[in-house]
Design an enzyme around this catalytic site. Structure first.
Site, PDB file in Angstrom:
ATOM      1  N   LYS A  28      -6.365  21.028  73.816  1.00  0.00           N
ATOM      2  CA  LYS A  28      -6.358  21.496  72.425  1.00  0.00           C
ATOM      3  C   LYS A  28      -7.726  21.333  71.757  1.00  0.00           C
ATOM      4  O   LYS A  28      -8.123  22.177  70.954  1.00  0.00           O
ATOM      5  CB  LYS A  28      -5.277  20.781  71.625  1.00  0.00           C
ATOM      6  CG  LYS A  28      -5.520  19.304  71.369  1.00  0.00           C
ATOM      7  CD  LYS A  28      -4.395  18.699  70.543  1.00  0.00           C
ATOM      8  CE  LYS A  28      -4.605  17.217  70.302  1.00  0.00           C
ATOM      9  NZ  LYS A  28      -5.794  16.919  69.508  1.00  0.00           N
ATOM     10  N   THR A  29      -8.450  20.250  72.093  1.00  0.00           N
ATOM     11  CA  THR A  29      -9.771  20.061  71.487  1.00  0.00           C
ATOM     12  C   THR A  29     -10.719  21.166  71.936  1.00  0.00           C
ATOM     13  O   THR A  29     -11.520  21.684  71.155  1.00  0.00           O
ATOM     14  CB  THR A  29     -10.344  18.681  71.860  1.00  0.00           C
ATOM     15  OG1 THR A  29      -9.425  17.665  71.453  1.00  0.00           O
ATOM     16  CG2 THR A  29     -11.681  18.439  71.183  1.00  0.00           C
ATOM     17  N   ASP A 214      -5.837  19.979  63.184  1.00  0.00           N
ATOM     18  CA  ASP A 214      -5.488  19.312  64.438  1.00  0.00           C
ATOM     19  C   ASP A 214      -4.274  18.405  64.201  1.00  0.00           C
ATOM     20  O   ASP A 214      -4.039  17.950  63.081  1.00  0.00           O
ATOM     21  CB  ASP A 214      -6.684  18.477  64.905  1.00  0.00           C
ATOM     22  CG  ASP A 214      -6.520  17.954  66.326  1.00  0.00           C
ATOM     23  OD1 ASP A 214      -5.618  18.418  67.048  1.00  0.00           O
ATOM     24  OD2 ASP A 214      -7.302  17.056  66.710  1.00  0.00           O
ATOM     25  N   GLU A 215      -3.497  18.136  65.257  1.00  0.00           N
ATOM     26  CA  GLU A 215      -2.350  17.218  65.184  1.00  0.00           C
ATOM     27  C   GLU A 215      -1.416  17.586  64.024  1.00  0.00           C
ATOM     28  O   GLU A 215      -0.957  16.739  63.252  1.00  0.00           O
ATOM     29  CB  GLU A 215      -2.829  15.760  65.024  1.00  0.00           C
ATOM     30  CG  GLU A 215      -3.792  15.281  66.089  1.00  0.00           C
ATOM     31  CD  GLU A 215      -3.111  14.996  67.424  1.00  0.00           C
ATOM     32  OE1 GLU A 215      -1.907  15.279  67.564  1.00  0.00           O
ATOM     33  OE2 GLU A 215      -3.796  14.485  68.338  1.00  0.00           O
ATOM     34  N   GLN A 245       5.113  15.206  70.303  1.00  0.00           N
ATOM     35  CA  GLN A 245       4.264  14.031  70.079  1.00  0.00           C
ATOM     36  C   GLN A 245       4.242  13.619  68.609  1.00  0.00           C
ATOM     37  O   GLN A 245       3.323  12.933  68.170  1.00  0.00           O
ATOM     38  CB  GLN A 245       2.839  14.310  70.566  1.00  0.00           C
ATOM     39  CG  GLN A 245       2.743  14.531  72.068  1.00  0.00           C
ATOM     40  CD  GLN A 245       1.307  14.669  72.538  1.00  0.00           C
ATOM     41  OE1 GLN A 245       0.554  13.704  72.590  1.00  0.00           O
ATOM     42  NE2 GLN A 245       0.919  15.890  72.880  1.00  0.00           N
ATOM     43  N   ARG A 596      -0.116   9.604  78.501  1.00  0.00           N
ATOM     44  CA  ARG A 596      -1.487   9.078  78.420  1.00  0.00           C
ATOM     45  C   ARG A 596      -2.071   8.914  79.815  1.00  0.00           C
ATOM     46  O   ARG A 596      -3.282   8.753  79.968  1.00  0.00           O
ATOM     47  CB  ARG A 596      -1.521   7.695  77.741  1.00  0.00           C
ATOM     48  CG  ARG A 596      -1.052   7.597  76.292  1.00  0.00           C
ATOM     49  CD  ARG A 596      -1.642   8.645  75.401  1.00  0.00           C
ATOM     50  NE  ARG A 596      -0.778   9.819  75.381  1.00  0.00           N
ATOM     51  CZ  ARG A 596      -1.173  11.034  75.026  1.00  0.00           C
ATOM     52  NH1 ARG A 596      -2.419  11.247  74.680  1.00  0.00           N
ATOM     53  NH2 ARG A 596      -0.324  12.047  75.024  1.00  0.00           N
TER      54      ARG A 596
END
Length: 713
Positions: A28-29, A214-215, A245, A596
């Site tokens: 995503k980044t 973002d997020e 998430q 993670r």
């Protein structure tokens, strides 16, 4: 830049609302920074007309560096930062419209509770219930929902809520009088500014032709309001997030923002990034199988071209001490047969208290570690003292800082004198600096005390010009002028070296800030300090084992992940077991923990946990929701595995829920009443009431949360 087809679609989206459902490890980044570069380089959009929101300063720095590299620029003029940092930029320019000085300071949790302690001085029953901590939590939730004090007053019907409404009004008035905002105010006041002044709102809505978030799954009500206002005119809104998430409901995040995005923006395009570049196939199968049990989610399945990898290993140990020792032995074995370093390992847990046994085991083995989420650098007493001096220089109205520093270093000013000074200032409506030099002060405090207070006032007045220096020069000169290092040496010679080191580190932090900041002022430095999170302070370059809560780990990745405390009552947490929505968030939390990991996951569960003074809660139900083919259990642990899959919560009836068939008919043992049989169970979880017929003590009714019962096979 290498992009897969869906990533490229997202980067090159022509305009209008865009929802990118980006699964864990799906890049995503890369997509967000790629879209910024595409808008500037290929579409000719001015950098200054792009606004990108992140949730941590660490993420903002990473995105800024990537965007610079893609655009081959040394200086990026895109507005890219956290929600709070961006709102500080706006409010510094327009705070006067809200009745605040442009040099407002930002209060942390301790400061907020200090103000609420002043506000809640009543003696009624409501004041015994509504502690400063409880009031702070309620007010924070109201602000995040976009509910102001006047609006809350209209809906406050219970005695406690009416008292809270009074406290909320008084709290906000006190903050304004002291030139301070709390963390939640920053966004709430930016939205209020736009409502109050349509011209200011339009100037920013016109300026930012593209808004990226973002997020997005972690946004709350007030953040949604801010986003909607800024993108209302042009509708060029790109949000990236993953409903699987969403783990911050406890602090106001609303997963409904992402689940109902198409309802809020009917013309939206929705893209799904499901190719994972981080984890093995086994880890993804486990994560997909787990999160599939949630009802409130958008359907998606992570996949990868990575290899299958190792199975996820489950370890059952006797207690938390053995849990720590087992984790260390596995870590040492992995290090022995591979080239991994300490920094490649992370230990994740549900609550901070669980770190103790892990830390003990690492210390005994001589393995260096760093703890994220404990007492942060900026919460240490010596650091807070120096920061309070800086805040008093920048904002003389900040009474909280004044009362912290008046007798630091010691100047013979006792608590009684400080209390009388506070009352004198409140009665006269005076700022603390003015109260200190008021001719009538000697009537409120003793003559010698008044003289000492006047001396402090003169000292602070002589220090005020330091606020115009660069942050490192100001901090360094301030520490020298008040002889703070000497004070630390005199107060506790044994602890002084470490505390002086922390003070010197604050100067180093000010130097680093001055090198990179657009606003290299003392006010700017104080704002950055106030907005730093635990993850921002985490050092990913040190070769240390990483210890952190699962909440702190979101957005990070590690080759090897240990998750400790896989028990009912811990994960899922006891407070969430009886609420379906909270239980789904606990499941998402475990999903975040699993994803993670790049290569290996180890899950640990203790049969007995001393913190509960009882048998453990049994294996987490989440273990039973992972596909069997993904897990590897030892023969000794197979009975535990069967209990996890049957839904029976292990041997202990302590603080966990008793799902599935429940404990009726179980043979149990109690340290006082002896052996018996559970003949009835009313309710679930910590609220459950057990009726137990004991052989020698008769029938007893016991709350499951405090039963201290163990299951006898």
């Amino acid at each position: 830049m290498q992009l897969n087809p869906v990533q490229r679609q997202a980067v090159e989206h022509p305009g209008g609302p865009l929802l990118i459902l980006a699964g864990a490890g799906s890049g995503k980044t890369r997509v967000l920074t790629g879209r910024i570069a595409h808008l500037v380089r290929d579409r000719g959009v001015r950098q200054g007309s792009i606004l990108a929101f992140t949730f941590t300063n660490k993420a903002a720095r990473e995105m800024t560096e990537r965007a610079r590299a893609l655009l081959k620029l040394e200086d990026l003029r895109v507005w890219l930062g956290t929600f709070h940092a961006t709102c500080v930029r706006i409010l510094r320019r327009h705070a006067e419209l809200l009745g605040y000085p442009s040099t407002f300071v930002i209060y942390d949790t301790d400061d907020q509770r200090a103000v609420l302690k002043e506000v809640l001085r009543g003696a009624g029953p409501e004041d015994r219930i509504l502690t400063p901590a409880a009031a702070n939590a309620r007010i924070s939730r109201l602000k995040n929902e976009g509910v102001g004090p006047e609006e809350f007053q209209k809906t406050a019907f219970t005695a406690v809520d009416r008292r809270l409404a009074e406290a909320y009004v008084a709290y906000q008035r006190t903050l304004r009088d002291r030139g301070a905002m709390d963390f939640d105010d920053l966004i709430a006041h930016a939205v209020r500014l736009f409502d109050l002044d349509p011209d200011v709102h339009r100037s920013y809505a016109d300026r930012f032709q593209h808004v990226l978030v973002d997020e997005y799954q972690d946004t709350n009500g007030i953040q949604f309001n801010l986003i909607e206002r800024l993108s209302r005119l042009h509708r060029n809104l790109t949000v990236v997030g993953d409903d699987d998430q969403s783990i911050y409901g406890w602090r106001g995040a609303d997963v409904g923002n992402i689940l109902s995005f198409e309802k809020s923006f009917p013309e939206a395009t929705v893209l799904r990034l499901t190719q994972n570049y981080r984890s093995t196939q086994t880890i993804l199968r486990a994560a997909n199988g787990l999160v599939r049990h949630n009802a409130a989610r958008k359907e998606k399945e992570l996949w990868t071209e990575n290899d299958a990898g190792e199975p996820i290993r489950v370890h059952v140990v006797d207690d938390e001490e053995e849990e720590g020792e087992r984790m260390v032995s596995i870590l040492l074995e992995i290090r022995r047969r591979s080239e991994m370093r300490n920094r490649d390992f992370v230990v994740l847990y549900r609550t901070n208290a669980q770190s103790r046994a892990v830390e003990n085991a690492l210390r005994r083995s001589g393995i260096p570690y760093q703890l994220t989420g404990g007492i942060s650098f900026y919460e240490r007493r010596e650091v807070k003292d120096v920061v309070a001096y800086l805040r008093a220089l920048v904002q003389p109205r900040d009474a909280v800082s004044w009362f912290r520093i008046l007798n630091v270093p010691p100047r013979g000013i006792g608590r009684t004198t400080l209390d009388r000074l506070r009352s004198f200032a409140e009665e006269r409506g005076l700022l603390i600096p003015d109260a200190l030099t008021h001719p009538d002060l000697s009537g409120a405090v003793s003559g010698p005390a008044a003289k000492r207070l006047i001396e402090v006032a003169r000292l602070l007045e002589s220090l005020r010009p330091l606020a115009s220096l660069s942050p490192p020069a100001c901090v360094s000169e301030l520490i020298a002028r008040v002889r703070y290092r000497e004070y630390l040496l005199e107060e506790n010679p044994a602890e002084a070296p470490e505390r002086i080191e922390n003070v010197d580190e604050l100067i180093a932090g000010a130097e680093a800030f001055a090198r990179r900041a657009e606003d290299p002022t003392v006010s700017g430095f104080l704002a950055e300090v106030a907005l730093l999170t635990d993850v921002d302070l985490w050092n990913d370059e040190e070769d240390t084992v990483n210890l952190m809560t699962i909440h702190s780990a979101k957005g990070l990745e590690f080759p090897v992940v240990f998750v400790v405390g896989l028990e009912e009552g811990l994960l899922p947490h006891a407070s969430s077991i009886d609420d379906p929505a909270q239980l789904e968030e606990e499941r998402r939390l475990f999903y975040v923990a699993l994803t993670r990991a790049q290569r290996t996951v180890h899950l640990l569960h203790a049969s007995y946990r001393r913190a509960w003074n009882a048998a453990g809660g049994g294996p987490s139900r989440f273990l039973g929701e992972i596909p069997e083919s993904c897990l590897e259990w030892t023969e000794a642990e197979l009975p535990i595995r069967r209990r996890a899959r049957s839904g029976v919560a292990g041997r202990g009836l302590g603080r966990s829920a008793v799902p599935g068939e429940g404990p009726v008919g179980w043979r149990v043992s109690h340290p006082q009443f002896g052996d018996g049989v559970v003949v009835a169970c009313e309710g679930r979880g910590e609220r459950a009431k057990l009726t137990v017929e004991f052989r020698r003590s008769g029938v007893k009714k016991i709350l499951a949360a405090f039963a201290e019962l163990s299951h006898v096979d």
